[in-house]
Design an enzyme around this catalytic site. Structure first.
Site, PDB file in Angstrom:
ATOM      1  N   HIS A 102      16.071  61.651  62.182  1.00 41.43           N
ATOM      2  CA  HIS A 102      15.145  62.350  61.279  1.00 41.43           C
ATOM      3  C   HIS A 102      15.139  61.763  59.876  1.00 41.43           C
ATOM      4  O   HIS A 102      14.205  61.996  59.120  1.00 41.43           O
ATOM      5  CB  HIS A 102      15.376  63.869  61.294  1.00 41.43           C
ATOM      6  CG  HIS A 102      16.542  64.370  60.514  1.00 41.43           C
ATOM      7  ND1 HIS A 102      17.754  64.692  61.087  1.00 41.43           N
ATOM      8  CD2 HIS A 102      16.686  64.636  59.192  1.00 41.43           C
ATOM      9  CE1 HIS A 102      18.577  65.146  60.163  1.00 41.43           C
ATOM     10  NE2 HIS A 102      17.955  65.117  59.000  1.00 41.43           N
ATOM     11  N   ASP A 237      20.425  62.475  67.462  1.00 44.57           N
ATOM     12  CA  ASP A 237      19.711  62.305  66.192  1.00 44.57           C
ATOM     13  C   ASP A 237      20.261  61.116  65.390  1.00 44.57           C
ATOM     14  O   ASP A 237      20.932  61.289  64.385  1.00 44.57           O
ATOM     15  CB  ASP A 237      19.842  63.607  65.384  1.00 44.57           C
ATOM     16  CG  ASP A 237      18.868  63.664  64.218  1.00 44.57           C
ATOM     17  OD1 ASP A 237      18.282  62.618  63.872  1.00 44.57           O
ATOM     18  OD2 ASP A 237      18.710  64.753  63.634  1.00 44.57           O
ATOM     19  N   SER A 661      22.765  64.718  55.867  1.00 46.00           N
ATOM     20  CA  SER A 661      22.297  64.201  57.140  1.00 46.00           C
ATOM     21  C   SER A 661      22.539  62.709  57.189  1.00 46.00           C
ATOM     22  O   SER A 661      22.247  61.997  56.236  1.00 46.00           O
ATOM     23  CB  SER A 661      20.824  64.484  57.316  1.00 46.00           C
ATOM     24  OG  SER A 661      20.694  65.706  57.953  1.00 46.00           O
TER      25      SER A 661
HETATM   26  N1  ARG Z   1      17.770  70.792  60.033  1.00 46.01           N
HETATM   27  C1  ARG Z   1      18.169  69.448  59.787  1.00 46.01           C
HETATM   28  C2  ARG Z   1      18.064  69.094  58.278  1.00 46.01           C
HETATM   29  O1  ARG Z   1      17.860  69.899  57.465  1.00 46.01           O
HETATM   30  C3  ARG Z   1      17.500  68.464  60.654  1.00 46.01           C
HETATM   31  C4  ARG Z   1      16.032  68.359  60.555  1.00 46.01           C
HETATM   32  C5  ARG Z   1      15.399  67.346  61.422  1.00 46.01           C
HETATM   33  N2  ARG Z   1      15.063  67.821  62.717  1.00 46.01           N
HETATM   34  C6  ARG Z   1      13.954  68.536  63.004  1.00 46.01           C
HETATM   35  N3  ARG Z   1      13.757  68.920  64.224  1.00 46.01           N
HETATM   36  N4  ARG Z   1      13.057  68.800  62.109  1.00 46.01           N
HETATM   37  O2  ARG Z   1      17.543  68.187  57.789  1.00 46.01           O
HETATM   38  N1  ASP Z   2      19.720  68.432  58.231  1.00 44.94           N
HETATM   39  C1  ASP Z   2      20.170  68.324  56.869  1.00 44.94           C
HETATM   40  C2  ASP Z   2      19.821  66.987  56.231  1.00 44.94           C
HETATM   41  O1  ASP Z   2      18.846  66.380  56.608  1.00 44.94           O
HETATM   42  C3  ASP Z   2      21.619  68.616  56.772  1.00 44.94           C
HETATM   43  C4  ASP Z   2      21.870  70.060  56.528  1.00 44.94           C
HETATM   44  O2  ASP Z   2      21.080  70.677  55.796  1.00 44.94           O
HETATM   45  O3  ASP Z   2      22.857  70.547  57.029  1.00 44.94           O
HETATM   46  O4  ASP Z   2      20.411  66.554  55.287  1.00 44.94           O
END
Ligand code: ARG
Ligand code: ASP
Length: 726
Positions: A102, A237, A661
């Protein structure tokens, strides 16, 4: 929860209430209650002593010098700030870097088309020559990080307000001038702890970063938005890039002749796996936390700010989804936008629930009562009114923040045409403020960058987004007195009219205005109906909304700075870390499951079996490729399985946030065991209130990464350049 060890009353309460889960799930080193030393994002150059001891208590063997050293290579030399918003780590002596899928998503998408759909099919470069450049992408390494608080505050003792700010500014400028750096290095002096401290950070910013490999989204984004922020999780990921440098191994912009960067240190990858209770350390660039906000601030987030932001994003997601399901082209165009809007939409929902469930407001109030009591007892007049001033200011700050949120969500996040209008508004200001030459330069740059904007723009989708979000904006602030239905129809009509007549919605149209042979492009811009419409709102934002917000915000900021100073003074044994601010930090914890609800317990590891359990043929979130199914059926896992099962993800108690991330997860000896990519929903409130009982970060198991590169993609050349250890 982070305050529990310094405040006696709270200490007892929390530890008693947390013991149950603690003892039942974790094998702790010695008999220490290790939840007490979890949470916190620590400064890598200051680990000596306290943090070092905590690392040891959790089972780590790493010394402060092994983690951060400016004399010798150390782990920090392998940690990369990836494109400003994520983290990556160097995993070979040829500058190969690992980050999340991502985090590389935009780049992968930019190289994709319906004909070469790397998002769907994945991408694996055959050799160095086939690695794909990404103009504008950066990868920064930290050279050093020093506390310069004394120098920044030199000769400011009796100053206040504007005078104080100016003195600080000038000290910072002087310090920058005095500090000797190499010509290819950059220097930054950043405030920490809401301006109570300052650090000088020297970095090297690499600008030739190429895409090396990415799994298909069915692996890299498996579970997509349904699974996002959730456990159990089954996502690969990750993506791979490479840092290129000039012939002297220094940062340079893209050049065919650049060569793979030779790092001072790269991370060996451990293939023998992780289990409950194992030490973990996450090293990266957490973006932002606000751990020391007063109770009233949290109350406003939960009850006022989050609900409306959630509502706006929900409206836009429903519309995008409708179009994406109908048209494969729109699906590619909007997938990145959709994912990023959905991401925080969902996070805010989890955060609101978590703050409510953990009684964050009440617990903060207990701390505040204690604080006030101590302040009164010790007669610390400088802190006497902080809490009552918070109570006075927060209602107003919340209103101003909300008005600003609406503007930002609509004009800068969700409606593309309005975001473009915002950019064009800036362009006009460049002309007004800096003259024609500057305008020409900016304009050329904008026309250059704007091509990718149109590549991913669909007029019908955007028109509907405009109509729906402007309707919600209007409904909130009731600019027009209409029935709800009438208001809705009114905005649909306005949208139709504007989108039919605006010229800026195509590249040719905008180019015609800005580069056609007419003599006054600015006058023509102003005539465009969509811009004329947007400019009114934008102007109001600059003239009213934003200044009013900033005025109250600067007052609460000042209070917050003082509050943090007071907390440290009143509770000197407090386990205190400065809030995340996109600088390099270390956080540590353990591999550990959790109990999301009464009667439920989550294991800390998931396996390929779970991918197959979730498999829904043809589904855009849960499809699995034939190749992966084959490997699963034949159990062709190479050396990466454990007891016949292929590990996929795991969770731990590391205190992370957005920006972490792509951060490496290190074992007790500094080997890579995983890749951080998320947190669990029940614990996303950790940005305001970390609770070791429920806050977990989610990581890809390094063995799954290796399996996908090696067995799935057959990219043996990449495995060969890594260092695998057992
Ligand atoms: N929640 C994670 C972060 O804040 C991963 C986001 C990417 N994945 C997604 N399905 N959008 O960035
Ligand atoms: N998914 C998040 C990021 O892209 C990490 C988090 O917020 O825990 O940095």
């Amino acid at each position: 929860m982070k305050f529990k060890f310094f405040i006696p009353i709270l200490f007892l309460f929390v530890v008693l209430s947390s013991c149950k889960t603690q003892q039942s799930t974790v094998a702790t080193p010695a008999s220490t209650d290790v939840t007490q030393i979890q949470g916190g994002m620590w400064i890598p150059s200051e680990l000596k002593g306290k943090n070092e001891a905590e690392i040891k208590m959790l089972g780590g063997n790493l010394t402060a010098e092994a983690i951060y050293n400016t004399e010798k290579p150390s782990i920090k030399d392998a940690i990369v700030h990836f494109d400003g918003g994520c983290t990556a780590e160097i995993i070979s002596d040829k500058g190969l870097i690992l980050t999340n899928h991502h985090c590389g998503y935009d780049a992968i998408q930019q190289h994709s088309s319906v004909a070469h759909d790397y998002l769907t099919d994945g991408f694996w470069s055959e050799n160095l020559n086939a690695e794909l450049p990404n103009p504008g992408m950066t990868a920064s390494l930290i050279v050093s990080m020093d506390n310069v608080t004394d120098k920044v505050f030199a000769n400011t003792k009796n100053l206040q307000g504007e005078e104080l700010n100016n003195a600080i500014k000038s000290n910072i400028e002087n310090l920058k001038k005095e500090t000797k750096i190499e010509p290819w290095q950059e220097i930054q002096i950043k405030p920490f702890s809401n301006g109570n401290e300052y650090y000088l950070i020297v970095s090297e910013v690499f600008k030739d970063i190429r895409l090396v490999g990415a799994p298909p989204s069915s692996i890299g984004k498996f579970g997509a938005d349904t699974d996002n922020w959730m456990w159990p999780r089954h996502s690969g990921d990750f993506s791979l890039f490479r840092i290129y440098a000039d012939a002297d191994n220094r940062p340079a912009t893209y050049n065919e002749n650049n060569v793979p960067y030779k790092p001072k240190h790269f991370l060996p990858i451990k293939t023998s796996g992780v289990e409950t209770g194992d030490f973990t350390m996450v090293f990266g660039f957490p973006g932002r936390t606000d751990e020391y906000l007063p109770a009233i601030a949290i109350d406003k987030i939960v009850n006022k700010l989050n609900p409306d932001k959630i509502k706006l994003r929900e409206a836009s997601l429903v519309i995008m989804d409708k179009y994406m399901r109908k048209d494969p082209k729109i699906k590619i165009q909007y997938s990145s936008k959709y994912a990023s809007i959905a991401n925080y939409w969902k996070k805010w929902i989890g955060e609101t629930q978590g703050l409510t469930k953990t009684n964050a407001v009440a617990k903060k109030k207990v701390l505040e009562t204690d604080f006030q009591k101590m302040v009164n007892e010790k007669n610390l007049t400088q802190y006497q009114n902080i809490l009552s001033d918070f109570e006075k200011l927060y209602p107003e700050l919340t209103d101003k923040t909300q008005a600003r949120d609406y503007f930002i969500e609509i004009f800068l996040r969700n409606v593309d045409a309005l975001t473009l209008a915002f950019q064009l508004y800036q362009l006009q200001r460049v002309n007004d403020n800096q003259g024609v030459a500057a305008f020409q330069k900016e304009k050329d740059q904008l026309m250059d960058n704007i091509k990718t904007f149109y590549k991913d723009f669909n007029k019908d989708v955007d028109e509907e987004l405009f109509a729906q979000l402007m309707y919600l904006y209007d409904a909130k602030y009731a600019r027009t007195k209409l029935s709800d239905e009438g208001r809705k129809i009114q905005w649909q009509n306005i949208a139709k009219e504007l989108y039919a007549n605006s010229k800026i919605l195509t590249y040719e149209g905008l180019n015609g205005i800005l580069n056609g042979n007419n003599k006054s492009p600015l006058a023509d811009l102003n005539k465009d109906p969509l811009l004329a419409f947007a400019n009114e709102y934008i102007k109001k934002f600059y003239d009213e909304l934003n200044p009013k917000y900033l005025e109250v915000k600067s007052q609460t900021d000042e209070l917050q700075k003082n509050y943090i100073k007071g907390l440290k003074e009143v509770f000197p044994n407090m386990r205190y870390f400065p809030d995340a601010n996109s600088t390099l930090r270390v956080t540590y914890g353990q591999v550990k499951g959790y109990e999301p609800r009464d009667g439920m317990r989550y294991e800390p590891n998931t396996h390929l079996e779970g991918v197959m359990e979730k498999y829904i043929p043809g589904d855009y979130e849960f499809d699995v490729s034939e190749r992966l199914i084959d490997l699963y059926k034949t159990k062709d896992f190479g050396t990466y399985a454990e007891n016949g099962k292929l590990p996929v993800n795991f969770v731990g108690t590391n205190h992370t946030t957005g920006g972490n991330s792509g951060s490496p997860v290190l074992d007790a000896d500094g080997n890579l065991i995983g890749l951080n990519f998320d947190r669990v929903w029940e614990g996303t409130m950790s940005d305001y209130f970390y609770d070791a009982n429920i806050c977990r970060n989610v990581m890809v198991d390094a063995r799954y990464v290796l399996f996908v590169i090696d067995k799935y993609a057959g990219a043996q050349r990449l495995i060969d350049e890594m260092k695998l250890v057992n």
